[in-house]
Design a protein around this motif. Structure first.
Motif, PDB file in Angstrom:
ATOM      1  N   LYS A 144      -1.728   1.286 -12.315  1.00  0.00           N
ATOM      2  CA  LYS A 144      -1.148   2.585 -12.651  1.00  0.00           C
ATOM      3  C   LYS A 144      -0.988   3.486 -11.432  1.00  0.00           C
ATOM      4  N   ASP A 145      -1.970   3.495 -10.545  1.00  0.00           N
ATOM      5  CA  ASP A 145      -1.894   4.394  -9.387  1.00  0.00           C
ATOM      6  C   ASP A 145      -0.795   3.960  -8.420  1.00  0.00           C
ATOM      7  N   ARG A 146      -0.705   2.654  -8.172  1.00  0.00           N
ATOM      8  CA  ARG A 146       0.349   2.163  -7.281  1.00  0.00           C
ATOM      9  C   ARG A 146       1.726   2.391  -7.916  1.00  0.00           C
ATOM     10  N   SER A 147       1.828   2.158  -9.220  1.00  0.00           N
ATOM     11  CA  SER A 147       3.087   2.402  -9.925  1.00  0.00           C
ATOM     12  C   SER A 147       3.474   3.873  -9.853  1.00  0.00           C
ATOM     13  N   ARG A 184      -1.557   9.175  -5.145  1.00  0.00           N
ATOM     14  CA  ARG A 184      -2.888   8.724  -5.547  1.00  0.00           C
ATOM     15  C   ARG A 184      -3.385   7.622  -4.625  1.00  0.00           C
ATOM     16  N   ARG A 185      -4.698   7.458  -4.638  1.00  0.00           N
ATOM     17  CA  ARG A 185      -5.290   6.317  -3.941  1.00  0.00           C
ATOM     18  C   ARG A 185      -5.026   5.090  -4.790  1.00  0.00           C
ATOM     19  N   ALA A 186      -4.379   4.112  -4.200  1.00  0.00           N
ATOM     20  CA  ALA A 186      -3.981   2.926  -4.940  1.00  0.00           C
ATOM     21  C   ALA A 186      -4.730   1.711  -4.432  1.00  0.00           C
ATOM     22  N   GLY A 187      -5.387   1.021  -5.335  1.00  0.00           N
ATOM     23  CA  GLY A 187      -6.087  -0.196  -4.978  1.00  0.00           C
ATOM     24  C   GLY A 187      -5.138  -1.370  -4.848  1.00  0.00           C
ATOM     25  N   GLY A 267       8.099  -2.419 -14.284  1.00  0.00           N
ATOM     26  CA  GLY A 267       7.610  -3.280 -13.207  1.00  0.00           C
ATOM     27  C   GLY A 267       8.639  -3.641 -12.169  1.00  0.00           C
ATOM     28  N   SER A 268       9.738  -2.892 -12.107  1.00  0.00           N
ATOM     29  CA  SER A 268      10.751  -3.161 -11.080  1.00  0.00           C
ATOM     30  C   SER A 268      11.146  -1.877 -10.376  1.00  0.00           C
TER      31      SER A 268
END
Length: 309
Positions: A144-147, A184-187, A267-268
């Protein structure tokens, strides 16, 4: 006793000077106040233009309102642009002289003139007729954070117009990636180990843009590759970026403006490049990316790419 009397006289003179001040206002609020002696040369009443211009430049920065370009909204309807405002220096100087060569206090509402946006609704409409470049990459929407970061950066560059002869800087358009700006911080997984960074995922946005721009035949000015392969684009087709570091820059060498559209969903991540129907462009062959969901990796360590830097 004489020293005390001198202080009293100085205070009285200061009060008198304050009563003679020029008050500069904007929308009824005071933004500056000074005495007519502030900008005069020792031989009164000649104006010291260096001091005056420095002060007016400060007023200009304080009162400037940047215009807002027209944009294409999520429902594909065009939101009109908004005019900005800038200090009218010639009118302000005239009013300043009126104060300077008079007696007593004065108040001046800063005269402004409109600054029109470079991109209006009519221009956007003319640039939506011909698609000259397109590229799509894929990501794990469960992160979610990376998205969120990918979506935020895509929105920042969506509807951007690059005029003939202009350059587009990814870092300048997207801005600094901080939590204060919504990132956001993205893992991400780095060879089986978890790593985090504010703005994680941004390089997928810049890499998708690079491939769409390259396919459209636009001139690549600056591009840097990661130190290891990233799975969301084919080998050698990435463009890493970081604030204060590597940037992705391209130039519009065509004789027509180009429009950048960016979309994120399901997701794209896709980028389309549009222009007017009269543009003559020379597209390039660019390898497409598989729609198989890539493994997430760290994309923060850049090395210069082959080609222009």
């Amino acid at each position: 006793m004489a020293y005390l009397l001198l202080l009293l006289l100085q205070d009285h003179d200061g009060d008198q000077n304050n009563k003679d001040n020029l008050t500069v206002t904007q929308a009824g609020k005071t933004i500056s106040s000074l005495n007519r002696k502030t900008h005069t040369l020792p031989v009164f009443p000649l104006l010291d233009m260096d001091k005056y211009n420095k002060w007016v430049s400060q007023l200009d920065r304080k009162t400037y309102k940047e215009p807002i370009n027209a944009r294409i909204g999520e429902n594909e309807q065009t939101a009109p642009g908004q005019n900005g405002l800038r200090l009218n220096r010639s009118k302000f100087l005239k009013r300043y002289y009126e104060y300077l060569y008079s007696n007593g206090p004065a108040s001046v509402e800063v005269p402004m003139y409109p600054v029109f946006p470079k991109v209006d609704a009519e221009l956007l409409a003319s640039l939506r007729s011909k698609q000259i470049g397109y590229y799509v990459t894929y990501f794990n929407s469960n992160n979610k954070d990376r998205s969120h970061n990918i979506t935020l950066a895509a929105k920042a560059m969506d509807s951007a117009v690059v005029f003939p002869g202009e350059t587009f800087s990814f870092n300048r358009v997207i801005g600094i990636r901080t939590t204060g700006n919504g990132y956001r911080r993205a893992g991400v997984i780095v060879r089986g180990e978890l790593s985090e960074g504010v703005g994680g995922g941004i390089c997928q946005v810049s890499s998708t843009l690079f491939n769409a721009v390259d396919r459209a035949g636009l001139e690549i000015v600056k591009r840097y590759s990661h130190s290891r392969h990233v799975p969301y684009v084919p080998p050698g087709r990435d463009a890493t970026v970081s604030w204060g570091g590597p940037d992705f820059v391209f130039e519009n060498a065509y004789n027509q403006p180009v429009l950048i559209r960016a979309f994120v969903g399901g997701g794209s991540m896709s980028v389309a490049i549009y222009s007017s129907d009269v543009i003559e462009f020379a597209p390039r062959r660019v390898p497409s990316m598989s729609n198989q969901l890539p493994e997430e990796i760290d994309d923060s360590t850049p090395t210069p790419a082959n080609g222009k830097e």
